[in-house]
Design a protein around this motif. Structure first.
Motif, PDB file in Angstrom:
ATOM      1  N   SER A 314     -26.214 -12.307  17.964  1.00  0.00           N
ATOM      2  CA  SER A 314     -26.417 -13.625  18.787  1.00  0.00           C
ATOM      3  C   SER A 314     -25.622 -15.002  18.871  1.00  0.00           C
ATOM      4  O   SER A 314     -26.114 -15.610  18.866  1.00  0.00           O
ATOM      5  N   GLY A 315     -24.531 -14.296  18.092  1.00  0.00           N
ATOM      6  CA  GLY A 315     -23.367 -15.156  18.209  1.00  0.00           C
ATOM      7  C   GLY A 315     -22.139 -14.428  17.592  1.00  0.00           C
ATOM      8  O   GLY A 315     -22.340 -13.931  16.695  1.00  0.00           O
ATOM      9  N   ALA A 316     -21.338 -15.193  18.081  1.00  0.00           N
ATOM     10  CA  ALA A 316     -19.970 -14.068  17.415  1.00  0.00           C
ATOM     11  C   ALA A 316     -18.790 -14.621  17.232  1.00  0.00           C
ATOM     12  O   ALA A 316     -18.405 -16.010  18.304  1.00  0.00           O
ATOM     13  N   THR A 317     -18.320 -15.034  16.317  1.00  0.00           N
ATOM     14  CA  THR A 317     -16.364 -16.359  16.073  1.00  0.00           C
ATOM     15  C   THR A 317     -15.247 -15.147  15.604  1.00  0.00           C
ATOM     16  O   THR A 317     -15.789 -14.798  14.692  1.00  0.00           O
ATOM     17  N   ALA A 318     -13.754 -15.724  16.076  1.00  0.00           N
ATOM     18  CA  ALA A 318     -13.017 -14.757  15.801  1.00  0.00           C
ATOM     19  C   ALA A 318     -12.022 -15.705  14.725  1.00  0.00           C
ATOM     20  O   ALA A 318     -12.106 -17.197  15.160  1.00  0.00           O
ATOM     21  N   ARG A 319     -12.033 -15.763  13.452  1.00  0.00           N
ATOM     22  CA  ARG A 319     -11.146 -16.328  12.690  1.00  0.00           C
ATOM     23  C   ARG A 319     -10.396 -16.351  12.686  1.00  0.00           C
ATOM     24  O   ARG A 319      -9.250 -15.445  13.492  1.00  0.00           O
ATOM     25  N   PRO A 320      -9.311 -16.886  11.875  1.00  0.00           N
ATOM     26  CA  PRO A 320      -7.486 -17.276  12.727  1.00  0.00           C
ATOM     27  C   PRO A 320      -7.088 -16.195  11.965  1.00  0.00           C
ATOM     28  O   PRO A 320      -5.811 -15.669  12.162  1.00  0.00           O
ATOM     29  N   ASP A 321      -7.711 -15.264  10.338  1.00  0.00           N
ATOM     30  CA  ASP A 321      -7.315 -13.936   9.842  1.00  0.00           C
ATOM     31  C   ASP A 321      -7.400 -13.076  10.686  1.00  0.00           C
ATOM     32  O   ASP A 321      -7.037 -11.806  10.436  1.00  0.00           O
ATOM     33  N   GLY A 322      -8.058 -13.102  11.355  1.00  0.00           N
ATOM     34  CA  GLY A 322      -8.465 -11.764  12.828  1.00  0.00           C
ATOM     35  C   GLY A 322      -9.661 -11.414  12.795  1.00  0.00           C
ATOM     36  O   GLY A 322     -10.024 -10.322  13.342  1.00  0.00           O
ATOM     37  N   THR A 323     -10.026 -11.439  11.768  1.00  0.00           N
ATOM     38  CA  THR A 323     -11.860 -11.030  11.457  1.00  0.00           C
ATOM     39  C   THR A 323     -12.480 -11.565  12.118  1.00  0.00           C
ATOM     40  O   THR A 323     -12.423 -12.668  13.089  1.00  0.00           O
TER      41      THR A 323
END
Length: 618
Positions: A314-323
């Motif tokens: 239902s939603g996704a986001t990439a974090r600064p560490d690549g995860t």
């Protein structure tokens, strides 16, 4: 006619059935995070019994409730530096209000102080918001009087209007350095297919991207976001040039377009990884979704799968560490915020929601092509036919998916089968399927629902004497329209926040929805009265024979209360069997007990008029 009131059991003294536990179990949204301070996050939770905004400092683990209003709050955003939270303040769910601002951290014993985020701007319906690293905000507004306006608000300065048009529009994004603003607009008069304009903060135009070709070609565009890198003017754009949604990269300054041509079936959305080197692809196909990583500079055009379980993201986001963090659920499994590290990102306290039954896929030949439906069967008895609820989704540009939903699960617990139909007009099945919904509005969707209803009866799933047509918003509209145009097919109707009198609804609804109705029906009620009449439930109200239950929010700007009352008055005039429940909110409620009450009233109405099915005792 009965005015429903309902009653709420005390969970501390009564045995609470599983269906209520699913609503009361604490939930959290996918946390948003500040671009320059990624440890600072914002999420929505129902932990207090009302959906409100919460701040979360990941570095310390501290969480605090940001908003506390009787009817809840869900619209909020962090400033890029993470120092402040903007949230939208309306009145009892009417969606008409102003942006408020408070510090991320509470201040001393008195807590965080709220203040108007943009003094000088009058209340309006929101039409997009973008906040820059220097504190500049770009605010989209919509009112019945002015149409859509866009204002640039700099710290300490008065708002400056840079855009105005009668047709619907909205703020898409602000570039990393704050020099470019992306707008979506429908100045050509087609509210279903936006075009794009990039402007400078003073409102002067940099470039246009228009796939409608003067309105003759129904291709839409949407803003997915500027590259998150200093000096990078690339804009990620969603387009429909190949008959479905997919991304491309447009540089409005260089005047270049880069076709990504990601070869995945179904609709493809995307957002940037924080360093701008890759795209996080959100791929939806046949009511399920998955994630991929795609590197535009790689040259081979091959996305790499980001592993997620089968179901719906239902939603996704990439974090600064690549995860990657994502909110996942399935029809059987409650939602959870997960990370590609394998960890649960944000686990709300308290009792977990009980599981439900998995969904089955059914494909039925309809008059406009194959129709996809999702079916859930009660665990007992094992064999049908079952009393069956056709739970029709809203939108109409939306779709039902293999995702957890408390309403359908409650019906299944009570011995009903549940069928959800992704009729023509639904998203996720290509542009032609979505755009088929024109001029014969409502009647087209009901043709597809009728084809699935026929399958459900012939297959032995559904008891033809106990078929319930139900839905909220557009689904509530289709419920009332179906009861009047297909009176022999349905034993009961349950309509929540519906369009009931299309002409009055048009005149009373928010301006952006008027634009959508003009697109769907080809004009205003005065210009195409025969189409509004053919598509209005009020036209067929005297043919309704099934008992009807209607619930409506008295502050609803989308399906306003006056047009519901017009329909109810016609039912009263002929002593038709019906009940009405009015509640003090807008287009639905953010209060958990209110949601439970509404489902309980529907379950009770069905049991009284159809008889209690063979299901688990409460």
């Amino acid at each position: 006619m009965t005015e429903s009131t309902g009653s709420t059991p005390d969970p501390t003294t009564d045995s609470v059935p599983e269906w209520e536990q699913r609503f009361r179990a604490p939930r959290v949204s996918l946390p948003d995070w500040a671009e320059e301070a990624p440890d600072r996050s914002l999420f929505v939770s129902n932990a207090t019994g009302t959906y409100e905004l919460y701040a979360w400092d990941r570095a310390t683990g501290e969480q605090r409730q940001v908003t506390d209003r009787p009817n809840g709050t869900t619209d909020g955003v962090l400033t890029p530096d993470g120092e402040a939270i903007w949230w939208f303040s309306d009145t009892d769910g009417d969606e008409f209000g102003v942006w408020m601002r408070q510090p991320f951290r509470a201040g001393g014993d008195e807590g965080a102080k709220d203040e108007p985020a943009a003094p000088g701007l009058e209340p309006s319906y929101p039409a997009g918001l973008a906040i820059g690293r220097d504190g500049t905000a770009v605010i989209g507004r919509s009112t019945d009087e002015d149409g859509t306006t866009v204002h640039v608000v700099r710290p300490g300065a008065a708002p400056v209007e840079i855009y105005r048009h009668r047709e619907s529009a909205g703020v898409g994004d602000l570039s990393h350095d704050g020099t470019l603003i992306a707008l979506e607009h429908t100045e050509h008069g087609d509210a279903m297919h936006s075009t794009l304009r990039v402007v400078r903060p003073d409102g002067t135009t940099v470039a246009e991207l228009d796939d409608t070709e003067g309105g003759t070609k129904e291709l839409g565009l949407t803003v997915l976001g500027f590259a998150p890198v200093a000096g990078d003017t690339r804009l990620l754009v969603g387009h429909q040039r190949r008959g479905r949604w997919e991304p491309m990269i447009w540089d409005p300054v260089a005047g270049t377009e880069t076709d990504l041509a990601i070869e995945l079936p179904g609709d493809v959305g995307a957002e940037w990884y924080p360093d701008g080197s890759a795209l996080l692809i959100e791929h939806g196909f046949e009511a399920r979704s998955e994630l991929w990583r795609y590197e535009p500079a790689s040259g081979d055009g091959t996305p790499v799968r980001v592993e997620t379980p089968t179901g719906s993201v239902s939603g996704a986001t990439a974090r600064p560490d690549g995860t990657v963090e994502y909110l996942w659920s399935s029809a059987a499994e409650p939602p959870v915020v997960r990370s590609t590290t394998g960890a649960v990102v944000l686990d709300p306290p308290g009792v977990k929601a009980p599981r439900s039954v998995p969904v089955e896929d059914v494909w039925v030949e309809g008059p406009g092509g194959r129709v996809h439906a999702l079916v859930q069967r009660p665990a007992a008895p094992a064999e049908g036919p079952f009393p069956t609820v056709f739970e029709i989704h809203g939108g109409p540009t939306w779709h039902d998916s293999d995702a957890f939903a408390g309403g359908p699960a409650a019906w299944v617990d009570h011995g009903y089968a549940v069928v959800r139909v992704n009729y023509r007009g639904s998203t996720g099945y290509g542009r032609a399927w979505t755009d088929a919904l024109k001029h014969r509005v409502g009647l087209i969707e009901l043709e597809d629902i009728a084809a699935v209803r026929e399958w459900a009866v012939k297959s032995g799933l559904a008891d033809p004497e106990k078929l319930v047509l139900a839905g909220g918003s557009w689904g509530g509209y289709l419920t009332l329209l179906g009861l009047g145009t297909q009176p022999d097919d349905w034993a009961l109707g349950l309509a929540a926040v519906p369009v009931a009198d299309y002409v009055t609804a048009y005149h009373d609804e928010m301006e952006a929805l008027k634009a959508m109705d003009r697109t769907l029906l080809g004009g205003t009620p005065e210009e195409v009265p025969e189409r509004f009449e053919a598509s209005s439930p009020l036209t067929y109200v005297d043919a309704v024979r099934a008992p009807v239950y209607i619930s409506a929010g008295v502050n609803d700007p989308r399906c306003p209360i006056r047009q519901v009352e017009n329909y109810v008055d016609r039912l009263k005039d002929r002593d038709a069997v019906h009940e009405v429940y009015r509640y003090d909110a807008g287009h639905g409620s953010l209060v958990v007990e209110e949601r439970i009450k509404q489902v309980r009233l529907e379950l009770d109405f069905a049991a009284r008029h159809l008889g209690a099915p063979d299901g688990p005792a409460e």
